[in-house]
Write an enzyme that holds these catalytic residues in place. Structure first.
Site, PDB file in Angstrom:
ATOM      1  CG  HIS A 114      -8.435  15.915  17.733  1.00 20.29           C
ATOM      2  ND1 HIS A 114      -7.049  15.513  17.775  1.00 20.29           N
ATOM      3  CD2 HIS A 114      -9.163  15.182  18.627  1.00 20.29           C
ATOM      4  CE1 HIS A 114      -7.466  14.224  18.773  1.00 20.29           C
ATOM      5  NE2 HIS A 114      -8.635  15.049  19.224  1.00 20.29           N
ATOM      6  CG  ASP A 116     -11.671  16.340  22.846  1.00 21.90           C
ATOM      7  OD1 ASP A 116     -11.008  15.551  21.710  1.00 21.90           O
ATOM      8  OD2 ASP A 116     -10.887  16.863  22.989  1.00 21.90           O
ATOM      9  CG  HIS A 267      -6.305  18.225  21.843  1.00 23.38           C
ATOM     10  ND1 HIS A 267      -7.474  18.368  21.952  1.00 23.38           N
ATOM     11  CD2 HIS A 267      -6.160  16.347  22.237  1.00 23.38           C
ATOM     12  CE1 HIS A 267      -8.264  17.603  22.054  1.00 23.38           C
ATOM     13  NE2 HIS A 267      -7.935  16.116  21.997  1.00 23.38           N
ATOM     14  NE  ARG A 284     -12.950  14.217  26.334  1.00 24.82           N
ATOM     15  CZ  ARG A 284     -12.940  13.843  25.076  1.00 24.82           C
ATOM     16  NH1 ARG A 284     -12.092  13.436  24.664  1.00 24.82           N
ATOM     17  NH2 ARG A 284     -14.176  13.940  24.423  1.00 24.82           N
TER      18      ARG A 284
HETATM   19 FE   LIG Z   1      -9.362  14.977  21.955  1.00 23.63          FE
END
Ligand SMILES: [Fe+2]
Length: 326
Positions: A114, A116, A267, A284
């Site tokens: 996917h 994000d 990713h 993140r």
């Molecule tokens: Fe992700």
């Protein structure tokens, strides 16, 4: 002279950047050099960095506005831009012992690749991930180059897919496989619909490159074609974006940081540690993105949901509280 070195890590995607301490404020030249490496290689890797929530956030802000941590997960106290990825915490939130079974069920129809948050009308421009706790082995992250995946198509197929739009949805189901129902989380997702129609081929706002902007986690169907046509087209495109020749695999170590362009890559989180009793914790920050534009110049269309920005987009009462996030 910035003193940084860019070392490609694979044939078509990924480069290691050496010679910079990203915990400190960077000069304009260094920022441009990192940005140029990111534009060219789509994902860049830093080693042996010493970041905490504050310095990671400060590093990210030098490349653009940051989003609130995550629409459906609680940020750590005092760090609203941080999204903490910790599969053991997710398991507790998602229902404990059943999770492994539910996951394997879900994975039958979804290989996990996917970009994000593509169900937003303005998916993130990029993200920066640092590791705090890592397993001794396993838990690598892989990236794929969606520009290379587009360029690898034949000319007639490139032309065809450039005319298509796809529905991206949080909770997508592109192949009709039943998805697991996970009590609190599913309810939260259902009550806060996020749906957008994006061009299947998007033109990168900075590089002008064309990228195959579909993924099996969030792309639900191709708009305006029959269900079987949609499924066959997506089946083919998902195979294309995950071809090994477009990918790079990153082995984490303490101090590792990854910075990716979310408009030109997809990713896959690790799938090799679910059966191991190991901890893995990463943090993140996410860069606010723009509305995608297709080859015909037409923008994506908002179907349901707010824009993604620095404020929480949904209620900050999270579905189930477990131990505090740090
Ligand atoms: Fe992700």
């Amino acid at each position: 002279m910035t003193g940084i070195t860019v070392k490609p890590a694979a044939g078509r995607i990924g480069a290691e950047i050496e010679g910079v301490d990203i915990s400190r404020p960077l000069d304009a030249e260094t920022i441009s050099a990192i940005q140029a490496a990111l534009d060219e290689w789509k994902v860049v890797f830093f080693r042996d960095q010493q970041l905490d929530h504050a310095s990671q956030t400060a590093f990210g802000r030098q490349f653009g506005e940051l989003t609130y941590g995550h629409p459906h997960h609680e940020p750590p106290a005092g760090a609203p831009e941080i999204y903490t990825i910790q599969h053991r915490r997710f398991e507790k939130q998602l229902g404990g012992d059943d999770t492994k079974k539910q996951r394997s069920y879900a994975y039958a129809g979804n290989n996990g690749w996917h970009s994000d948050l593509t169900p937003f009308i303005n998916p993130p421009a990029g993200a920066i991930l640092r590791a705090e706790v890592l397993p001794e082995y396993g838990g690598d992250t892989q990236y794929t180059n969606l520009v290379a995946a587009y360029e690898g198509l034949s000319d007639p197929f490139k032309e065809f897919v450039s005319t298509l739009r796809a529905e991206h949805r949080y909770g997508a189901n592109w192949n009709g496989m039943p998805r697991p129902s996970v009590s609190g989380f599913s309810q939260r997702v259902e009550q806060n619909s996020l749906v957008a129609h994006h061009p299947v081929v998007r033109v990168h706002p900075k590089t002008g490159e064309k990228a195959l902007f579909v993924n099996p986690v969030y792309t639900d169907h191709i708009v305006g074609v029959s269900p079987i046509e949609s499924r066959l087209i997506l089946d083919y495109l998902f195979d294309e974006i995950s071809r090994p020749e477009y990918t790079v695999r990153f082995r984490w170590a303490p101090g590792s940081v990854i910075f990716w362009d979310n408009r030109a890559t997809a990713h896959i989180p690790p799938r090799d540690i679910d059966h191991l009793d190991v901890a893995r914790k990463l943090h993140r920050v996410t860069l606010v993105g723009e509305v995608p534009v297709g080859v015909d110049g037409r923008e994506s269309e908002l179907i349901e949901g707010p824009r993604l920005g620095s404020e929480p987009v949904f209620s900050t009462t999270f579905f189930r509280r477990t131990e505090p996030v740090s």
